[in-house]
Write a protein that holds these residues in place. Structure first.
Motif, mmCIF file in Angstrom:
data_model
loop_
_atom_site.group_PDB
_atom_site.id
_atom_site.type_symbol
_atom_site.label_atom_id
_atom_site.label_comp_id
_atom_site.label_asym_id
_atom_site.label_seq_id
_atom_site.Cartn_x
_atom_site.Cartn_y
_atom_site.Cartn_z
ATOM 1 N N ALA A 82 18.844 4.614 2.149
ATOM 2 C CA ALA A 82 17.656 3.857 2.563
ATOM 3 C C ALA A 82 16.654 3.895 1.415
ATOM 4 O O ALA A 82 15.593 4.501 1.523
ATOM 5 N N ALA A 83 17.019 3.220 0.326
ATOM 6 C CA ALA A 83 16.253 3.336 -0.914
ATOM 7 C C ALA A 83 14.804 2.892 -0.750
ATOM 8 O O ALA A 83 13.882 3.578 -1.214
ATOM 9 N N GLU A 84 14.586 1.766 -0.087
ATOM 10 C CA GLU A 84 13.210 1.268 0.031
ATOM 11 C C GLU A 84 12.388 2.149 0.969
ATOM 12 O O GLU A 84 11.199 2.367 0.734
ATOM 13 N N ARG A 85 13.014 2.660 2.017
ATOM 14 C CA ARG A 85 12.293 3.579 2.912
ATOM 15 C C ARG A 85 11.920 4.851 2.149
ATOM 16 O O ARG A 85 10.827 5.404 2.344
ATOM 17 N N ARG A 86 12.798 5.310 1.264
ATOM 18 C CA ARG A 86 12.506 6.490 0.450
ATOM 19 C C ARG A 86 11.309 6.232 -0.450
ATOM 20 O O ARG A 86 10.440 7.091 -0.596
ATOM 21 N N ALA A 91 5.446 7.077 -1.450
ATOM 22 C CA ALA A 91 4.141 6.481 -1.732
ATOM 23 C C ALA A 91 3.126 6.838 -0.659
ATOM 24 O O ALA A 91 1.963 7.145 -0.951
ATOM 25 N N ARG A 92 3.558 6.850 0.595
ATOM 26 C CA ARG A 92 2.593 7.062 1.681
ATOM 27 C C ARG A 92 2.170 8.522 1.806
ATOM 28 O O ARG A 92 1.035 8.793 2.207
ATOM 29 N N HIS A 93 3.040 9.442 1.457
ATOM 30 C CA HIS A 93 2.575 10.824 1.369
ATOM 31 C C HIS A 93 1.448 10.923 0.345
ATOM 32 O O HIS A 93 0.396 11.535 0.612
ATOM 33 N N ILE A 94 1.648 10.345 -0.814
ATOM 34 C CA ILE A 94 0.643 10.415 -1.877
ATOM 35 C C ILE A 94 -0.637 9.688 -1.464
ATOM 36 O O ILE A 94 -1.757 10.161 -1.727
ATOM 37 N N LEU A 95 -0.497 8.548 -0.786
ATOM 38 C CA LEU A 95 -1.677 7.825 -0.321
ATOM 39 C C LEU A 95 -2.444 8.640 0.718
ATOM 40 O O LEU A 95 -3.691 8.647 0.718
ATOM 41 N N ILE A 96 -1.739 9.346 1.609
ATOM 42 C CA ILE A 96 -2.420 10.185 2.595
ATOM 43 C C ILE A 96 -3.233 11.262 1.888
ATOM 44 O O ILE A 96 -4.409 11.489 2.214
ATOM 45 N N ILE A 292 -4.747 -1.760 3.978
ATOM 46 C CA ILE A 292 -3.943 -2.987 3.966
ATOM 47 C C ILE A 292 -2.595 -2.736 4.639
ATOM 48 O O ILE A 292 -2.114 -3.552 5.432
ATOM 49 N N ILE A 293 -1.972 -1.590 4.327
ATOM 50 C CA ILE A 293 -0.687 -1.246 4.947
ATOM 51 C C ILE A 293 -0.836 -1.143 6.460
ATOM 52 O O ILE A 293 -0.036 -1.699 7.226
ATOM 53 N N ARG A 294 -1.860 -0.420 6.910
ATOM 54 C CA ARG A 294 -2.048 -0.231 8.355
ATOM 55 C C ARG A 294 -2.327 -1.559 9.060
ATOM 56 O O ARG A 294 -1.806 -1.809 10.150
ATOM 57 N N GLU A 295 -3.125 -2.397 8.427
ATOM 58 C CA GLU A 295 -3.422 -3.702 9.022
ATOM 59 C C GLU A 295 -2.164 -4.566 9.073
ATOM 60 O O GLU A 295 -1.893 -5.225 10.087
ATOM 61 N N ARG A 296 -1.386 -4.559 8.019
ATOM 62 C CA ARG A 296 -0.157 -5.356 7.952
ATOM 63 C C ARG A 296 0.863 -4.916 8.994
ATOM 64 O O ARG A 296 1.565 -5.745 9.590
ATOM 65 N N GLN A 303 -1.142 6.690 14.002
ATOM 66 C CA GLN A 303 0.231 6.186 13.995
ATOM 67 C C GLN A 303 0.795 6.137 12.575
ATOM 68 O O GLN A 303 1.973 6.438 12.355
ATOM 69 N N TYR A 304 -0.033 5.731 11.630
ATOM 70 C CA TYR A 304 0.371 5.661 10.221
ATOM 71 C C TYR A 304 0.753 7.043 9.695
ATOM 72 O O TYR A 304 1.813 7.224 9.068
ATOM 73 N N VAL A 305 -0.077 8.031 9.979
ATOM 74 C CA VAL A 305 0.203 9.393 9.521
ATOM 75 C C VAL A 305 1.440 9.937 10.224
ATOM 76 O O VAL A 305 2.305 10.562 9.597
#
Length: 310
Positions: A82-86, A91-96, A292-296, A303-305
């Protein structure tokens, strides 16, 4: 943390076309390091940029065979399945971390999720997560990433204020990680930003045994950005871009061939131009990448976290 509404109000106030630098200039990095990092990282990123950083960051962490074994897992790792999920999860860990700051509950949940993941794979691949130096290198690399990347393409690097804020931030984040085999907190984070730079350069200069997984690292990580964002005919160019932006020592330690000097120079020029356009010409965004991610995706912050941390 800086909220999106605060940022938007500042951005739209008067002539504040380039409001991010103005706000950073008003902050104290010893106290406001979390807000400076949020402004620098979460407001100045987008999906493609984070994916490019993934391709020029992750290979550095698995130059030693011990790390590559646990990530690739004989072709069964998430980078294959699951390359894209990885890419998104990383990215989202770093963004958090950068949106909420090192002391926030959400950041602690993110780090704890990673600690559990490291423990899980450490039990299956003993020795892969046993060395404090690998954890410290990862944290020092993240702390100095943008500065070293800017310098690598011929730009000035981070300001002294941004460098101090980055060190303050990661010096608080690093001890939250735990050695997966000893279950002890990671200690020994360098005492300054300059010492972090020295640490990563010494680590990258280490003569590691030849990497046995070069082809898989190339296919799953170095080419990940191009596979996701470029048509097949242009993917070799994307690969050359990543190889040109990686530390040269990493490319050599992985047993890969550096692009010809003129190709490296051109790739760095193109990337530097892209950065300068964003930093100097375009209007600063009024909404952060995370918002932007959460809105999209129609997600609340919780939920995002939860989607990232489990």
């Amino acid at each position: 943390m800086i909220s999106g509404s605060t940022g938007k109000n500042m951005a739209l106030n008067g002539k504040a076309r380039k409001w991010i630098d103005r706000r950073i200039a008003a902050l104290d990095p010893a106290k406001d390091y979390a807000e400076i990092m949020c402004l620098s990282v979460v407001y100045r990123s987008n999906d493609a940029f984070m994916d490019l950083l993934y391709s020029i960051t992750f290979p550095n962490f698995i130059v030693p065979n011990r790390g590559a074994i646990a990530v690739l897992r004989d072709g069964k790792g998430k980078v294959f399945r699951a390359a894209e999920r990885r890419m998104d999860d990383t990215a989202r860990h770093i963004l958090i971390w950068n949106e909420f700051g090192p002391e926030h509950e959400y950041t602690r949940r993110s780090v704890n999720a990673l600690n559990r993941l490291h423990k899980h794979w450490s039990d299956r691949y003993p020795g892969s997560f046993a060395h404090d130096e690998d954890y410290l290198y990862t944290m020092c690399y993240e702390a100095t990433l943008f500065h070293r990347l800017l310098r690598r393409v011929g730009l000035a690097g981070l300001s002294e204020k941004e460098k101090q804020a980055s060190w303050e931030f990661y010096s608080r984040l690093a001890p939250q990680f735990r050695n997966a085999e000893t279950d002890t907190a990671i200690s020994g984070f360098p005492g300054s930003f300059e010492a972090c730079v020295d640490y990563v350069e010494r680590y990258e200069s280490t003569r590691w045994p030849p990497n046995a997984y070069t082809a898989s690292i190339d296919a799953t990580l170095i080419q990940a950005f191009a596979k996701r964002h470029m048509p097949k005919v242009l993917r070799p160019i994307g690969r050359q871009l990543v190889l040109s932006l990686l530390p040269e020592r990493t490319v050599c330690n992985l047993g890969l061939e550096l692009p010809p000097p003129f190709v490296r120079k051109l790739c760095k020029l193109v990337f530097a131009t892209y950065l300068l356009i964003g930093m100097k010409l375009l209007r600063d965004p009024t909404q952060s990448h995370a918002e932007i991610i959460r809105e999209r995706e129609g997600l609340s912050v919780e939920q995002y976290v939860l989607a990232v941390t489990g």
